[in-house]
Design an enzyme around this catalytic site. Structure first.
Site, short mmCIF file in Angstrom:
data_model
loop_
_atom_site.label_atom_id
_atom_site.label_comp_id
_atom_site.label_asym_id
_atom_site.label_seq_id
_atom_site.Cartn_x
_atom_site.Cartn_y
_atom_site.Cartn_z
N LYS A 230 47.99 -11.14 -22.95
CA LYS A 230 48.52 -11.48 -24.26
C LYS A 230 50.02 -11.79 -24.17
CE LYS A 230 45.51 -8.37 -26.96
NZ LYS A 230 44.87 -9.34 -27.86
N ARG B 262 34.07 -7.67 -27.88
CA ARG B 262 32.67 -8.07 -28.07
C ARG B 262 31.81 -7.68 -26.86
NH1 ARG B 262 34.33 -14.17 -29.01
NH2 ARG B 262 36.02 -12.98 -29.96
#
Length: 474
Positions: A250, A324
């Site tokens: 990130k 996920r």
């Protein structure tokens, strides 16, 4: 801070102005004081001489579900600074009593554990009374509101705790402690169990972290009369105690709030604590997927192909789409419990924040009536939400040339929905009409105070899910 239902003289009277209407029974001195201050029922106004604190409720908000909660939370910022230890307040209905209690208890929370100088707070007790409610009913509302609010504030504290402390093991230990206090069952499973269960997606995410992953299973089963069937609800929470993005690192600015990526799992702990202490007549399970997504020589990589618990293969194209993957294996595990309702809570996508803003939860699933039922429960509880419709044309965005699925879609458009549909691939086919996905990426952690929520963690999802469970028992 305590809320009590006692007939006792308080030092300050808090007066709610519903629809900004000033009370008729004001003395001439009070009317003159309000006139001098040009107070028309907007915001707050303190009359020193009569020790009355007026709290206006905006007409465009009322009866918006959080109008009273937010008005009281905002007023507390001023009241806490006064040299007053007790205040009284009159309520007119059961719903109003509930909103007042939550406004006070949730609005007074502050995360200052690491502050050398704590915020000033002289107010210790608020006394509620009503001419329209029996004392017994009012006392019960206060008790229930305190249970729910205390659970939410504990969850806020856990989410706000920095990742150097709040590791997967720390959160698992926290869950065990809460379970022991509430008399519910708690099983904590380590890497060996995950390997035995063939949770390849979950394990891959956690590979590069020095802090090992855990799967926690909380179970609440109330005592019931023989032959009575209870609704069975299974909750799954995303518990990334920190998310660096992995090798798909990130940008620095996007890392500073990633302690909040465990908000879904933390909310599940709070929900289980609340239903246990409230004695809700439903069987409720909580599955927490706890892990850290870090970088290292053994980190999982873009181009890897993972085999999930349900044997579906997943091509990794971005290691920052890790939540996920953890949820995929947890949903498969939860499906084996064969619930009447399966609900997952996750800070899953920034796209959901783009769609609904900071303050609303995205509700997704295949059953329209179930989604609407949950949205109604959330509104009753004072949580904002929006239904995002699944679109069969988005399913193809997860197609992979080398595996059954790809962990990110080929287009960024509609990616909150496509992420939800990805999760649906790991829910047992028999449960697809009983499953809801709640994307709490917006409201779970906001870097500015809003309504009853201070800077940081809000405990999003707890009030809504508890209300939904209560609605199933009626």
């Amino acid at each position: 801070m305590k809320i009590l239902n006692l007939k006792k003289q308080a030092e300050l009277e808090i007066v709610l102005l519903r629809d900004k209407k000033l009370p008729k029974a004001l003395t001439k001195a009070e009317k003159d004081a309000l006139e001098i201050q040009n107070y028309k029922g907007e915001g707050c106004c303190f009359l020193v001489a009569s020790k009355k604190f007026f709290v206006g409720i905006e007409s465009y908000n009322y009866p918006f579900p959080n109008a009273i909660r937010d008005a009281l939370a905002n007023a507390l910022a001023s009241i806490k600074k006064l040299r007053i230890k007790s205040a009284s307040l009159v309520v007119e209905s059961q719903q109003e009593a509930k909103e007042v209690c939550e406004g006070v208890l949730l609005g007074s929370y502050v995360f200052d554990a690491f502050k050398s100088k704590k915020g000033e707070n002289n107010l210790q007790e608020i006394y509620l009374s009503s001419t329209k409610l029996e004392q017994k009913i009012l006392a019960q509302i206060i008790k229930e509101s305190q249970i729910l609010s205390e659970s939410i504030n504990q969850v806020r504290e856990l989410i706000n705790t920095p990742p150097m402390i709040a590791t997967p093991k720390y959160v698992a230990d926290f869950a065990q402690r809460i379970a022991k206090e509430c008399g519910i069952e708690c099983k904590v499973y380590d890497e060996k169990f995950l390997e035995k269960e063939k949770m390849g997606a979950f394990l891959a995410v956690a590979k590069a972290s020095a802090n090992k992953p855990y799967l926690v299973h909380l179970s609440y089963k109330p005592k019931v009369a023989k032959g009575k069937n209870l609704p069975k609800i299974v909750l799954v929470g995303k518990g990334l105690t920190y998310d660096s993005g992995g090798l798909s690192l990130k940008p620095g600015d996007y890392m500073t709030t990633m302690k909040s990526d465990k908000s879904g799992a933390c909310a599940v702990i709070g929900i289980l604590e609340s239903v246990a202490k409230l004695g809700v007549q439903a069987e409720v399970h909580g599955i927490l997927g706890l892990a850290e997504n870090m970088i290292g020589g053994n980190a999982y990589k873009p181009d890897d192909i993972l085999i999930a618990r349900n044997q579906k293969s997943i091509e990794v194209r971005n290691t920052d789409a890790e939540g996920r993957l953890v949820l995929a294996d947890c949903l498969s595990f939860a499906s084996d419990l064969k619930p009447d309702f399966l609900i997952d809570l996750a800070t899953l996508t920034g796209a959901c924040v783009v769609a609904l803003g900071d303050y609303s939860t995205g509700i997704m699933g295949y059953n329209q009536k179930l989604k609407e039922s949950f949205a109604k429960a959330a509104f009753e509880a004072g949580e904002l939400s929006g239904i995002l419709p699944f679109n069969p044309y988005l399913r193809k965005l997860f197609n992979s040339e080398v595996a059954d699925l790809c962990n990110i879609p080929s287009s960024r458009y509609g990616s909150a929905i496509s992420a939800g549909m990805f999760l649906g691939e790991f829910v047992a086919e028999s449960l697809t009409q009983k499953w809801l996905h709640l994307d709490i990426a917006g409201p779970a952690y906001v870097e500015k105070a809003w309504g009853v929520n201070p800077f940081g963690a809000s405990g999003a999802g707890i009030r809504a899910v508890v209300q939904f469970i209560l609605n199933q028992t009626k």
